[in-house]
Write a protein that holds these residues in place. Structure first.
Motif, PDB file in Angstrom:
ATOM      1  N   TYR A  90     -22.222 -83.040 -29.323  1.00  0.00           N
ATOM      2  CA  TYR A  90     -23.337 -82.836 -30.252  1.00  0.00           C
ATOM      3  C   TYR A  90     -22.769 -83.198 -31.613  1.00  0.00           C
TER       4      TYR A  90
ATOM      5  N   LYS B  83     -19.030 -82.381 -32.450  1.00  0.00           N
ATOM      6  CA  LYS B  83     -18.565 -81.278 -31.627  1.00  0.00           C
ATOM      7  C   LYS B  83     -18.708 -81.607 -30.137  1.00  0.00           C
TER       8      LYS B  83
ATOM      9  N   ALA C  58     -19.053 -80.669 -26.367  1.00  0.00           N
ATOM     10  CA  ALA C  58     -19.552 -79.498 -25.639  1.00  0.00           C
ATOM     11  C   ALA C  58     -19.100 -79.510 -24.184  1.00  0.00           C
TER      12      ALA C  58
ATOM     13  N   SER D 290     -21.374 -67.381 -22.556  1.00  0.00           N
ATOM     14  CA  SER D 290     -22.322 -68.021 -23.450  1.00  0.00           C
ATOM     15  C   SER D 290     -21.637 -69.131 -24.251  1.00  0.00           C
ATOM     16  N   GLY D 291     -22.302 -70.276 -24.317  1.00  0.00           N
ATOM     17  CA  GLY D 291     -21.771 -71.379 -25.114  1.00  0.00           C
ATOM     18  C   GLY D 291     -20.783 -72.261 -24.367  1.00  0.00           C
ATOM     19  N   CYS D 292     -20.587 -72.009 -23.062  1.00  0.00           N
ATOM     20  CA  CYS D 292     -19.576 -72.774 -22.321  1.00  0.00           C
ATOM     21  C   CYS D 292     -20.102 -74.136 -21.865  1.00  0.00           C
TER      22      CYS D 292
ATOM     23  N   LYS E  53     -23.218 -74.655 -19.914  1.00  0.00           N
ATOM     24  CA  LYS E  53     -24.039 -74.664 -18.699  1.00  0.00           C
ATOM     25  C   LYS E  53     -25.359 -75.403 -18.931  1.00  0.00           C
ATOM     26  N   SER E  54     -26.053 -75.003 -20.004  1.00  0.00           N
ATOM     27  CA  SER E  54     -27.346 -75.643 -20.288  1.00  0.00           C
ATOM     28  C   SER E  54     -27.150 -77.119 -20.606  1.00  0.00           C
ATOM     29  N   THR E  55     -26.068 -77.399 -21.308  1.00  0.00           N
ATOM     30  CA  THR E  55     -25.772 -78.791 -21.634  1.00  0.00           C
ATOM     31  C   THR E  55     -25.612 -79.607 -20.357  1.00  0.00           C
TER      32      THR E  55
ATOM     33  N   ARG F 251     -28.905 -79.993 -18.392  1.00  0.00           N
ATOM     34  CA  ARG F 251     -29.839 -80.905 -19.061  1.00  0.00           C
ATOM     35  C   ARG F 251     -29.415 -82.366 -18.923  1.00  0.00           C
TER      36      ARG F 251
ATOM     37  N   ILE G 143     -32.458 -84.834 -27.743  1.00  0.00           N
ATOM     38  CA  ILE G 143     -31.685 -84.263 -28.850  1.00  0.00           C
ATOM     39  C   ILE G 143     -30.963 -85.394 -29.580  1.00  0.00           C
TER      40      ILE G 143
ATOM     41  N   ILE H 283     -28.668 -85.767 -31.887  1.00  0.00           N
ATOM     42  CA  ILE H 283     -27.220 -85.854 -32.089  1.00  0.00           C
ATOM     43  C   ILE H 283     -26.416 -85.790 -30.796  1.00  0.00           C
TER      44      ILE H 283
ATOM     45  N   GLU I 122     -31.537 -70.116 -16.392  1.00  0.00           N
ATOM     46  CA  GLU I 122     -31.778 -68.670 -16.512  1.00  0.00           C
ATOM     47  C   GLU I 122     -33.241 -68.317 -16.265  1.00  0.00           C
TER      48      GLU I 122
ATOM     49  N   HIS J 209     -26.741 -65.728 -15.790  1.00  0.00           N
ATOM     50  CA  HIS J 209     -25.710 -64.850 -16.351  1.00  0.00           C
ATOM     51  C   HIS J 209     -25.441 -63.679 -15.434  1.00  0.00           C
TER      52      HIS J 209
HETATM   53  N1  LIG Z   1     -28.888 -78.883 -29.722  1.00  0.00           N
HETATM   54  C1  LIG Z   1     -27.618 -78.602 -30.022  1.00  0.00           C
HETATM   55  N2  LIG Z   1     -27.070 -79.014 -31.174  1.00  0.00           N
HETATM   56  C2  LIG Z   1     -25.787 -78.752 -31.466  1.00  0.00           C
HETATM   57  N3  LIG Z   1     -24.943 -78.072 -30.667  1.00  0.00           N
HETATM   58  C3  LIG Z   1     -25.438 -77.621 -29.510  1.00  0.00           C
HETATM   59  C4  LIG Z   1     -26.793 -77.859 -29.125  1.00  0.00           C
HETATM   60  N4  LIG Z   1     -26.994 -77.295 -27.911  1.00  0.00           N
HETATM   61  C5  LIG Z   1     -25.819 -76.725 -27.571  1.00  0.00           C
HETATM   62  N5  LIG Z   1     -24.892 -76.921 -28.519  1.00  0.00           N
HETATM   63  C6  LIG Z   1     -23.494 -76.446 -28.471  1.00  0.00           C
HETATM   64  O1  LIG Z   1     -22.892 -76.852 -27.267  1.00  0.00           O
HETATM   65  C7  LIG Z   1     -22.126 -75.811 -26.698  1.00  0.00           C
HETATM   66  C8  LIG Z   1     -22.640 -75.490 -25.302  1.00  0.00           C
HETATM   67  O2  LIG Z   1     -23.954 -74.965 -25.405  1.00  0.00           O
HETATM   68  P1  LIG Z   1     -24.864 -74.652 -24.172  1.00  0.00           P
HETATM   69  O3  LIG Z   1     -26.236 -74.347 -24.650  1.00  0.00           O
HETATM   70  O4  LIG Z   1     -24.712 -75.717 -23.171  1.00  0.00           O
HETATM   71  O5  LIG Z   1     -24.154 -73.319 -23.632  1.00  0.00           O
HETATM   72  P2  LIG Z   1     -24.589 -72.355 -22.454  1.00  0.00           P
HETATM   73  O6  LIG Z   1     -23.439 -72.268 -21.548  1.00  0.00           O
HETATM   74  O7  LIG Z   1     -25.891 -72.752 -21.897  1.00  0.00           O
HETATM   75  O8  LIG Z   1     -24.728 -70.956 -23.227  1.00  0.00           O
HETATM   76  P3  LIG Z   1     -25.777 -69.756 -23.001  1.00  0.00           P
HETATM   77  O9  LIG Z   1     -25.255 -69.018 -21.833  1.00  0.00           O
HETATM   78  O10 LIG Z   1     -25.652 -68.956 -24.242  1.00  0.00           O
HETATM   79  O11 LIG Z   1     -27.128 -70.341 -22.773  1.00  0.00           O
HETATM   80  C9  LIG Z   1     -22.231 -74.646 -27.656  1.00  0.00           C
HETATM   81  O12 LIG Z   1     -21.097 -74.613 -28.458  1.00  0.00           O
HETATM   82  C10 LIG Z   1     -23.454 -74.938 -28.471  1.00  0.00           C
HETATM   83  O13 LIG Z   1     -23.332 -74.431 -29.760  1.00  0.00           O
END
Ligand SMILES: Nc1ncnc2c1ncn2[C@@H]1O[C@H](COP(=O)(O)OP(=O)(O)OP(=O)(O)O)[C@@H](O)[C@H]1O
Ligand SMILES: [Mg+2]
Lengths: 240, 268
Positions: free
Chosen positions: B30, B33, B35, B55-57, B59-61, B64, B73, B75, B190, B221
Motif C-alpha cells: 500500500y 508500506k 502488507a 489484526s493487521g497481519c 488476512k483481508s489484503t 481481496r 484501492i 495505492i 469475518e 478472529h
Molecule cells: N487501504 C489501505 N491503505 C493503506 N494500508 C492498508 C490498507 N488496507 C490495509 N492496509 C495495511 O495493510 C496491513 C494489513 O491489513 P489487513 O486489512 O490486510 O489486515 P487484517 O489481517 O485483515 O487485519 P484485521 O484482522 O484487523 O482485519 C495493515 O498494516 C494495514 O494497515
C-alpha cells in the motif's frame, strides 16, 4: 513456553498441575504405607490408609471440576488443551492407584489372622519396584520430561516379570500345602494390585509423552504378564 | 502462467487439480508500506480454508487479492501469481467483473443494497444476464435464499427492504446475493463478527452445506470458528504466511512457535 496474555489462565493451569502433583504425592505415600503395613502386618496403619483414600478421591474431583471450568472459560487449544486433558487422565489413574493401595492395605487384616509367610519379602520387592515406577513417572510429569516417562514405560516389564515369578511361586506353595491357600490367595491379590499399579504408572507415562509431543507413544511395549495363560500343573501337587 | 512449473515446485505431491486457486510469491504494497511478503498459498477445491492471525497481519489484503478487490484501492500494488483453475487472474485477458462473479465475496459488515430483499439477490443475476425471463429470475432468487437458509424467514416479505432484516438475516442475505451469481469460490471476511451465537451457528452450518458446491475462504478472529468450519487453516503474522495445513493439526499440534502462541493466546 511464553505466558498467556490473560494471566489468570496461567494461574489456572498452574493450579491444575499443582493439584495433580499433590495428588501424585498422596497416591505415592498411600502405596508406600500400604506396602509397609503389609510387610509389618500393622493393622493401625492399614486402617489409616483406608481412611486417607477419601483424600485422594476428593483431589480427583477437584481436578476434574477445575479442568471442566477451565475448558468452559478458555476454550483451550493445542498444548493447553493437552495439558488439561492429560491432567484429567492422570488424576483418574492416580485415583485407581489410591484404590489399589487401599485394597493392599485391607489384605493386612486377612493375613494377620493366618500365619505370615516368608513370601511377603518377594512381594515387598515387587512393591518397591512399582513404587519407584510411580515416583519416576511423577517426577517426569513435574519436569515435563518425556524421555524419563518413556523410561518408566519400558520399566513396567520388570514389574510384570516379578509378578509372573511370584504367581508361580505362590501356586507351588498352595499345591504343596492346601492350608496356605487362604493367605496365598490374599498375597496373590495383593501382587495383582501392585501389577495393576505398574500399569497405571505406564498409562501416566504415555500421557506425559502425549502432553510433550502431541502424539501417542506408539512403540510396542513387550507385554509380559503371561499369568492369564499359565496353566496350573496339578501333577506337581499329586506327586507331593 | 505455467502450471507444469508449479507442479514441479510444489513440495507436496497433491495433484494440482485439487487446487481451486493458487497464490505464488504474492507481495502487496500500500504505497511504500508492504502488507504481504512472498505469500504462497493453495486454496483447495470444495474445502473451507480459514485465514487467521493478529489484526493487521494481512488476512483481508490476501483474501481481496483473490478476486482483485484490491484493484479499487488506488495505492495498492499486487505482485506475484494468483491463479483460478490454473489461469492467471491478473492477466490482462481477465475481466475483473467477470472474475468477481466467479469469486464472490461476503464482508464483515452485512451490506445489503438499499433495495428490497428480492432485488438484493436478483441484482447480480440481472447484470450478468443469468436469467432470460422473470420466472427464471424468481427461481434463482428463491433458490439462493433457500441455500442461504433465509427463504423460510423472508418468503412473505420479499419486497421489504433488505435493511429491515436483523443483522444475522442481513448477513445471510449477503450470502444469498453472493450465491445468486453461481460463483465457484466464496470469500468471507469475518462474516460472523457482528452476529450472536445463534446467528453464527446458522452461518457455520451454512458454510458446511455450501462446501459441497463451492470453495470457501474465510477470515476469522475466532480460533474455535476456524477449528469448527475449516478443513485447512493458514496462519498469517506481520504479512508473512507462517504456517498452513490441515486444520486438525494446526489447532492441536502446530509446528511454529508463533502459531502456537497465537492460537493459545500467549505473548509472542
Ligand atoms: N487501504 C489501505 N491503505 C493503506 N494500508 C492498508 C490498507 N488496507 C490495509 N492496509 C495495511 O495493510 C496491513 C494489513 O491489513 P489487513 O486489512 O490486510 O489486515 P487484517 O489481517 O485483515 O487485519 P484485521 O484482522 O484487523 O482485519 C495493515 O498494516 C494495514 O494497515
Ligand atoms: Mg481484515
Amino acid at each position: 513456553m511464553n505466558d498467556h496474555i490473560v494471566r489468570s489462565y496461567d494461574q489456572e493451569l498452574t493450579e491444575l498441575s499443582d493439584k495433580v502433583s499433590q495428588m501424585g504425592g498422596l497416591a505415592e505415600e498411600q502405596l508406600g504405607r500400604a506396602l509397609d503395613a503389609l510387610q509389618r502386618l500393622d493393622m493401625d496403619l492399614a486402617e489409616a490408609i483406608v481412611v486417607a483414600d477419601a483424600k485422594v478421591d476428593m483431589l480427583e474431583r477437584n481436578i476434574e471440576e477445575l479442568a471442566v471450568l477451565t475448558i468452559a472459560k478458555r476454550q483451550p487449544m493445542a498444548q493447553d488443551l493437552r495439558e488439561i486433558m492429560v491432567s484429567i487422565r492422570i488424576a483418574s489413574d492416580l485415583e485407581r492407584i489410591g484404590d489399589l493401595a487401599k485394597n493392599i492395605a485391607k489384605r493386612t487384616t486377612a493375613l494377620k489372622e493366618d500365619r505370615p509367610l516368608r513370601i511377603i519379602s518377594g512381594l515387598g520387592r515387587m512393591g518397591r519396584q512399582a513404587l519407584q515406577q510411580l515416583k519416576d513417572v511423577l517426577d517426569a510429569y513435574a519436569e515435563g520430561d518425556a524421555e524419563k516417562a518413556t523410561g518408566v514405560w519400558r520399566g513396567d516389564e520388570a514389574v510384570d516379570a516379578m509378578f509372573n515369578s511370584l504367581f508361580r511361586e505362590l501356586l507351588t506353595y498352595m499345591m504343596e500345602d492346601p492350608r496356605t491357600i487362604g493367605p496365598c490367595t490374599h498375597l496373590l491379590f495383593a501382587a495383582k494390585n501392585i501389577e495393576r499399579i505398574g500399569d497405571h504408572a505406564t498409562n501416566i507415562a504415555e500421557n506425559i509423552y502425549y502432553l510433550v509431543h502431541g502424539e501417542q507413544l506408539d512403540e510396542d511395549r513387550p507385554k509380559s504378564d503371561v499369568t492369564s495363560e499359565t496353566a496350573i500343573d496339578y501333577t506337581v501337587a499329586n506327586n507331593s | 502462467m505455467a502450471m507444469a512449473q508449479v507442479a514441479v515446485e510444489m513440495p507436496e505431491v497433491e495433484p494440482e487439480e485439487t487446487f481451486k486457486m493458487l497464490g505464488r510469491g504474492v507481495n502487496v504494497h500500500y504505497g511504500d508500506k508492504q502488507a504481504l511478503f512472498d505469500v504462497s498459498l493453495a486454496i483447495r477445491a470444495n474445502q473451507v480454508t480459514s485465514l487467521i492471525g493478529p489484526s493487521g497481519c494481512g488476512k483481508s489484503t490476501f483474501i481481496r487479492c483473490l478476486n482483485r478487490m484490491n484493484d479499487v484501492i488506488e495505492i495498492c500494488r499486487v505482485a506475484g501469481d494468483i491463479t483460478l483453475d490454473g489461469r492467471d487472474i491478473y492477466s490482462p485477458k481477465i475481466d475483473a467483473v467477470e472474475l468477481r462473479a466467479r469469486v464472490g465475496m461476503v464482508f464483515q459488515k452485512a451490506n445489503p443494497f438499499p433495495k428490497s430483499i428480492f432485488d438484493n439477490v436478483a441484482y447480480g443475476p440481472r447484470i450478468h444476464g443469468l436469467a432470460s425471463n422473470k420466472t427464471d429470475l424468481e427461481a434463482i432468487v428463491v433458490q439462493s435464499l433457500s441455500q442461504a437458509g433465509l427463504f423460510e424467514e423472508v418468503k412473505d416479505r420479499l419486497h421489504a427492504p433488505g435493511t429491515s432484516l436483523s443483522g444475522g438475516q442481513q448477513q445471510r442475505l449477503c450470502i444469498a446475493r453472493a450465491i445468486a451469481v453461481t460463483p465457484e469460490v466464496i470469500l468471507m471476511d469475518e462474516p460472523c463478527s457482528a452476529l450472536d451465537p445463534i446467528a453464527t451457528a446458522r452461518i457455520e452450518e451454512l458454510i458446511d452445506e455450501l462446501r459441497k458446491d463451492y470453495t470457501i475462504v474465510i477470515v476469522t478472529h475466532s480460533m474455535q470458528q476456524a477449528a469448527r468450519v475449516s478443513q485447512y487453516t493458514a496462519f498469517f503474522h506481520l504479512g508473512v504466511l507462517v504456517e498452513e495445513g490441515e486444520t486438525e493439526f494446526m489447532f492441536t499440534t502446530p509446528r511454529d512457535q508463533r502459531t502456537q502462541d497465537y492460537i493459545t493466546g500467549r505473548f509472542g
